[in-house]
Design a protein around this motif. Sequence first.
Motif: not given
Length: 207
Positions: A34-35, A49-51, A54-62
Motif C-alpha cells: 500500500e505504500w 511513498f508516504p515520506k 518509508i524513511l522510518s521503515r528503511i532506517d529500521k531495516i538498515m
Amino acid sequence: MERELISKKELLDEKGISYGQLYRWKRKQLIPEEWFIRKSTFTGQETFFPKDLILSRIDKIMNMKEDLSLDELADKLSPLLPEYELRKSEFEKRNIVSQVVLQRFASSDEAATVYSFERLLYFYVVDKLLLAGEMSMEEGDQLLQTLRDHFPKFGDKPCDLVFVRKMGVSSFALLSVPSEIYYESGVKLIARLSLVECIERLKGNLI
C-alpha cells in the motif's frame, strides 16, 4: 491535509539503496504494498511513498538486517498483531505505559487479568497521546472506545489514527494507509499516528 510524499528516486538517493534492494524488501513484505503509490507527473507515471513512514521503515531495516534474516525482519515489521498475551501484573512491572493510564483505564481489572496484544496496543496509543500533552483523560476514554469499535475492522491492513479538534470538540478517526484527508475550515489536526509504527514499537518492548 495531505500526507507528505517522497518519490522513489529521492528515496533511493537519500538512503543510498538500490532499486533491487527496495523491491526485494517489497517482495519479502518488509515494505507494505500500500505504500507504493503510483501518481501521474509531467514525465509520466512515477512511484511515491508516504515520506515519514518509508524513511522510518528503511532506517529500521538498515539497522536490523545485520542481526536478523529478512524473514525474521518481516515478522517483526508485520502489521499483523502477534498471538501474544500478558498478565496485567507483568505489564505494570515493565513500565511500558504510565501508571496514570492503568489506573484510569484498567483499574477494575484484577492483577491476574490477561491482556491480548490488541488490548495492550490500545493502552499504548492512549498513553502516547496523553504523555505528549495533546489529549485529556476524557478524550482518552473517547479514543479507547474508538479503537475498540473500529480497529479490528482493518484486519491485517495498515491504518492511521487521526485526532482533530474544532471549537473545543474533539474527534477521532481511523483511516486506511496511504490516504489523503481534508478538513473543513476551523478544524485543527492534533495528531496523526501510524498504528503500524505503534505496533512495531510495542512489539520491540514486549517480544
